[in-house]
Design a protein around this motif. Structure first.
Motif, PDB file in Angstrom:
ATOM      1  N   THR A 151      -3.967  -0.940   8.367  1.00  0.00           N
ATOM      2  CA  THR A 151      -3.122  -0.126   9.068  1.00  0.00           C
ATOM      3  C   THR A 151      -2.152   0.459   8.100  1.00  0.00           C
ATOM      4  O   THR A 151      -1.410  -0.002   7.580  1.00  0.00           O
ATOM      5  CB  THR A 151      -2.362  -0.240  10.345  1.00  0.00           C
ATOM      6  OG1 THR A 151      -3.248  -0.769  11.157  1.00  0.00           O
ATOM      7  CG2 THR A 151      -1.593   0.909  10.704  1.00  0.00           C
TER       8      THR A 151
ATOM      9  N   GLN B  95       6.062   5.503   2.690  1.00  0.00           N
ATOM     10  CA  GLN B  95       5.026   5.087   2.993  1.00  0.00           C
ATOM     11  C   GLN B  95       4.819   3.360   2.844  1.00  0.00           C
ATOM     12  O   GLN B  95       5.301   2.938   1.990  1.00  0.00           O
ATOM     13  CB  GLN B  95       3.735   5.668   2.116  1.00  0.00           C
ATOM     14  CG  GLN B  95       3.436   7.101   2.451  1.00  0.00           C
ATOM     15  CD  GLN B  95       2.121   7.516   1.657  1.00  0.00           C
ATOM     16  OE1 GLN B  95       2.045   8.415   0.926  1.00  0.00           O
ATOM     17  NE2 GLN B  95       0.958   7.078   2.128  1.00  0.00           N
TER      18      GLN B  95
ATOM     19  N   ARG C 253       1.062   3.213   6.992  1.00  0.00           N
ATOM     20  CA  ARG C 253       2.154   3.848   7.710  1.00  0.00           C
ATOM     21  C   ARG C 253       2.681   4.887   6.974  1.00  0.00           C
ATOM     22  O   ARG C 253       3.015   4.657   5.585  1.00  0.00           O
ATOM     23  CB  ARG C 253       3.083   2.832   8.080  1.00  0.00           C
ATOM     24  CG  ARG C 253       4.154   3.574   9.252  1.00  0.00           C
ATOM     25  CD  ARG C 253       5.249   2.616   9.828  1.00  0.00           C
ATOM     26  NE  ARG C 253       6.084   3.188  10.809  1.00  0.00           N
ATOM     27  CZ  ARG C 253       6.011   3.028  11.998  1.00  0.00           C
ATOM     28  NH1 ARG C 253       5.218   2.269  12.643  1.00  0.00           N
ATOM     29  NH2 ARG C 253       7.043   3.708  12.710  1.00  0.00           N
ATOM     30  N   CYS C 254       3.107   5.899   7.545  1.00  0.00           N
ATOM     31  CA  CYS C 254       3.946   7.145   7.021  1.00  0.00           C
ATOM     32  C   CYS C 254       5.071   7.497   7.826  1.00  0.00           C
ATOM     33  O   CYS C 254       4.908   7.908   8.835  1.00  0.00           O
ATOM     34  CB  CYS C 254       3.152   8.442   6.619  1.00  0.00           C
ATOM     35  SG  CYS C 254       3.801   9.799   6.209  1.00  0.00           S
ATOM     36  N   ASN C 255       6.394   7.268   7.222  1.00  0.00           N
ATOM     37  CA  ASN C 255       7.524   7.844   8.011  1.00  0.00           C
ATOM     38  C   ASN C 255       8.096   9.040   7.230  1.00  0.00           C
ATOM     39  O   ASN C 255       8.039   9.277   6.057  1.00  0.00           O
ATOM     40  CB  ASN C 255       8.633   6.498   7.948  1.00  0.00           C
ATOM     41  CG  ASN C 255       8.186   5.275   8.753  1.00  0.00           C
ATOM     42  OD1 ASN C 255       7.357   5.481   9.631  1.00  0.00           O
ATOM     43  ND2 ASN C 255       8.766   4.144   8.351  1.00  0.00           N
TER      44      ASN C 255
ATOM     45  N   TYR D 208       6.439   9.504  12.503  1.00  0.00           N
ATOM     46  CA  TYR D 208       5.695   8.413  11.886  1.00  0.00           C
ATOM     47  C   TYR D 208       4.231   8.863  12.057  1.00  0.00           C
ATOM     48  O   TYR D 208       3.809   9.472  13.030  1.00  0.00           O
ATOM     49  CB  TYR D 208       6.028   6.977  12.069  1.00  0.00           C
ATOM     50  CG  TYR D 208       5.375   6.579  13.535  1.00  0.00           C
ATOM     51  CD1 TYR D 208       6.141   6.474  14.597  1.00  0.00           C
ATOM     52  CD2 TYR D 208       4.027   6.092  13.539  1.00  0.00           C
ATOM     53  CE1 TYR D 208       5.890   6.119  15.711  1.00  0.00           C
ATOM     54  CE2 TYR D 208       3.627   5.534  14.725  1.00  0.00           C
ATOM     55  CZ  TYR D 208       4.658   5.608  15.927  1.00  0.00           C
ATOM     56  OH  TYR D 208       4.226   5.294  17.224  1.00  0.00           O
ATOM     57  N   SER D 209       3.258   8.567  11.268  1.00  0.00           N
ATOM     58  CA  SER D 209       1.828   8.664  11.282  1.00  0.00           C
ATOM     59  C   SER D 209       1.220   7.391  10.866  1.00  0.00           C
ATOM     60  O   SER D 209       1.884   6.796   9.803  1.00  0.00           O
ATOM     61  CB  SER D 209       1.328   9.987  10.396  1.00  0.00           C
ATOM     62  OG  SER D 209       0.078   9.935  10.856  1.00  0.00           O
ATOM     63  N   LEU D 210       0.202   7.079  11.163  1.00  0.00           N
ATOM     64  CA  LEU D 210      -0.585   5.827  10.973  1.00  0.00           C
ATOM     65  C   LEU D 210      -1.960   6.105  10.641  1.00  0.00           C
ATOM     66  O   LEU D 210      -2.672   7.147  11.278  1.00  0.00           O
ATOM     67  CB  LEU D 210      -0.593   4.753  12.268  1.00  0.00           C
ATOM     68  CG  LEU D 210       0.802   4.250  12.633  1.00  0.00           C
ATOM     69  CD1 LEU D 210       0.656   3.359  13.916  1.00  0.00           C
ATOM     70  CD2 LEU D 210       1.533   3.589  11.718  1.00  0.00           C
TER      71      LEU D 210
END
Lengths: 109, 119
Positions: free
Chosen positions: A20, A6, A22-24, A69-71
């Motif tokens: 924003t 994250q 982020r999650c990878n 990924y997710s934002l």
């Protein structure tokens, strides 16, 4: 096993600003969830979002599963948004749910 | 019940004592997860049940940790001979089954946690 990252690890915002998070993740997943942990330690469900985009008030989230990924978007931040934001992923329904290390957000008046 | 219920909320134990932490999941949720959260860290997976079957206990840090769910509902996490490094918040979550029959959707609903302090 799946690795979850994250970013940023810490964030300080002026009230009213946007951000924003982020999650990878390192492997394909069936499920992804965003949580807010408030200062009292309670984990609050924000979004259950294996793919696509969802919105709830000032918060929205997008997951691009194919790109891993997710934002999480926070608009017009408020002091009550302070806390730690976690994403959590699950490869299949038979697997454990793995948490990222979190993003610690402080919103100052 | 309406939500996941955990007890006790707070527990202080002397080093070497045994403790038992209880989790009552949301009715109808067959999947139940235990996590350990140390101060300033994210939740770390301990173990996972589907009904009464313990499908994954890979996260239990030592053989002093034991979890059970004998009737597929309430679960108990037991820690024997507690050590200071066991001090943490222990979180329980349950997850609903899918309409397609797989054991859970992966959407977790957490209780408020049990804060363990070992002196």
């Amino acid at each position: 096993g799946i690795q979850v990252e994250q970013s940023p690890p810490d964030l300080i915002l002026q009230e009213g600003a946007n951000s924003t998070l982020r999650c990878n993740f390192s492997d394909s997943v069936n499920n992804l969830q965003w949580f807010h942990q408030n200062p009292w330690g309670q984990l609050i469900n924000l979004f259950y979002i294996p793919s696509g985009t969802k919105q709830n008030g000032r918060l929205s989230a997008t997951t691009v599963a194919t790109e891993r990924y997710s934002l999480l978007y926070i608009s017009s931040s408020q002091t009550t948004d302070s806390g730690v934001y976690f994403c959590a992923v699950q490869k299949t329904s038979y697997d454990k749910v793995i948490f990222g290390p979190g993003t610690s957000l402080s919103v100052i008046p | 019940g309406a939500g996941v219920s955990q007890s006790p909320r707070y527990k202080v134990a002397k080093r070497g004592q045994d403790v038992a932490l209880r989790c009552d999941p949301i009715s109808g949720h067959v999947s139940l997860f235990w996590y350990q959260q140390a101060l300033g860290q994210g939740p770390e997976f301990l173990t996972y049940f589907q009904n009464e079957a313990q499908l994954d206990k890979s996260g239990l840090p030592s053989d002093r940790f034991f979890a059970e769910r004998p009737e597929g509902s309430v679960s108990t996490l037991k820690i024997q001979r507690t050590q200071q490094e066991d001090s943490a918040v222990y979180l329980c979550a349950s997850s609903p089954p899918t309409s397609g029959g797989t054991p859970n959707t992966g959407e977790l609903f957490f209780g408020e946690g049990s804060r363990l302090t070992v002196l």
